[in-house]
Enzyme design. Sequence first.
Site, PDB file in Angstrom:
ATOM      1  N   ASP A 154     -10.180   1.904  -3.985  1.00  0.00           N
ATOM      2  CA  ASP A 154      -9.121   1.686  -2.996  1.00  0.00           C
ATOM      3  C   ASP A 154      -8.270   2.955  -2.885  1.00  0.00           C
ATOM      4  O   ASP A 154      -8.738   3.971  -2.401  1.00  0.00           O
ATOM      5  CB  ASP A 154      -8.286   0.471  -3.420  1.00  0.00           C
ATOM      6  CG  ASP A 154      -7.499  -0.129  -2.266  1.00  0.00           C
ATOM      7  OD1 ASP A 154      -6.918   0.637  -1.487  1.00  0.00           O
ATOM      8  OD2 ASP A 154      -7.447  -1.365  -2.150  1.00  0.00           O
ATOM      9  N   GLU A 157       0.825  -1.209   0.000  1.00  0.00           N
ATOM     10  CA  GLU A 157       0.000   0.000   0.000  1.00  0.00           C
ATOM     11  C   GLU A 157       0.861   1.262   0.000  1.00  0.00           C
ATOM     12  O   GLU A 157       2.076   1.215   0.182  1.00  0.00           O
ATOM     13  CB  GLU A 157      -0.892   0.045   1.255  1.00  0.00           C
ATOM     14  CG  GLU A 157      -2.012  -0.966   1.299  1.00  0.00           C
ATOM     15  CD  GLU A 157      -3.221  -0.567   0.460  1.00  0.00           C
ATOM     16  OE1 GLU A 157      -3.241   0.545  -0.104  1.00  0.00           O
ATOM     17  OE2 GLU A 157      -4.130  -1.390   0.353  1.00  0.00           O
ATOM     18  N   ASN A 181      -9.787   4.788   3.133  1.00  0.00           N
ATOM     19  CA  ASN A 181      -8.857   4.451   2.065  1.00  0.00           C
ATOM     20  C   ASN A 181      -8.350   5.692   1.346  1.00  0.00           C
ATOM     21  O   ASN A 181      -7.843   6.599   1.988  1.00  0.00           O
ATOM     22  CB  ASN A 181      -9.519   3.438   1.114  1.00  0.00           C
ATOM     23  CG  ASN A 181      -8.702   2.175   0.969  1.00  0.00           C
ATOM     24  OD1 ASN A 181      -7.485   2.225   0.835  1.00  0.00           O
ATOM     25  ND2 ASN A 181      -9.357   1.034   1.010  1.00  0.00           N
TER      26      ASN A 181
END
Length: 282
Positions: free
Chosen positions: A217, A18, A164
């Site tokens: 996302d 991420e 997110n």
Amino acid sequence: MANVQVDVLPGPFLQLGEAPHWDGESQSLYYVCILSSTLHRYDWKENKTYSAKIEGSTYASFVIPVKGRKGEFVVGSGTRLLLVSWDGCSEAASIVKALTDLGEEEADHRFNDGKVDGQGRLYAGTMLAEDSRNHFEMDDGKLYRFDAGRGQMVQLKSKVHISNGLTWSARTGKFYYIDSFAFDIKEYTVDAEGNLGEETVLIKLKDDEAATEFIADGMTSDADGNLYVAVFAGSKIIKINPESAKVVQEIPLPVAQRDAVSLDCITKMLLPLTMMMMMICL
């Protein structure tokens, strides 16, 4: 950007990669693997990725360089914000100190995405952690702004499922935010102190009664203020004009599930886009 070349960057396989952050000075892309609590740095000139385990940390959700302090980073780790030291090459990074902790009342949670605005203010959100005892109480996350002067997190939103993607648009001057299971992208005004106001839904990603096909996302923006959203389970990135609230381009990715922001596969096209992410001021 009609024709986009997609390349896989060199680096280790990630369980849950991420939070890419482009550092223009070093021409490096920093990112994390949340579940292994590791930092990664892709060196553009060398075409090589360096990785380091954070000693004494369980999670690593995002990594942001500290302005004027080379080799120091703020990392979201579980319920803590950590100041971490890493030279960008060694296989281990060390915790300098904890900047703040959300406390025992948030023990079932962890930080997810976090980014810094043009004033060096950190915005970061939470979600229930993978090992949470209450994992089915999904709307228990929050969005915060870090007050570096007081060393405290200021709550901006509650009742969040998975905090997110977040970014700012140079075109509109507004803040954009994704709660993945709200299935939309929200737009906010921001006042001088960094507080959010005038919440509106910029774009809905599915009708209320429709089946879930994909989930928004990570998110970033380019110099023209366009938004780019990585689509979990959709194998693509969507480009959005925030003025018209329209998807103006879809960029397919050669991945089965995860998105470009997860860095199982990331496009070199995204590297200049992430230059919109600033350094944190402590």
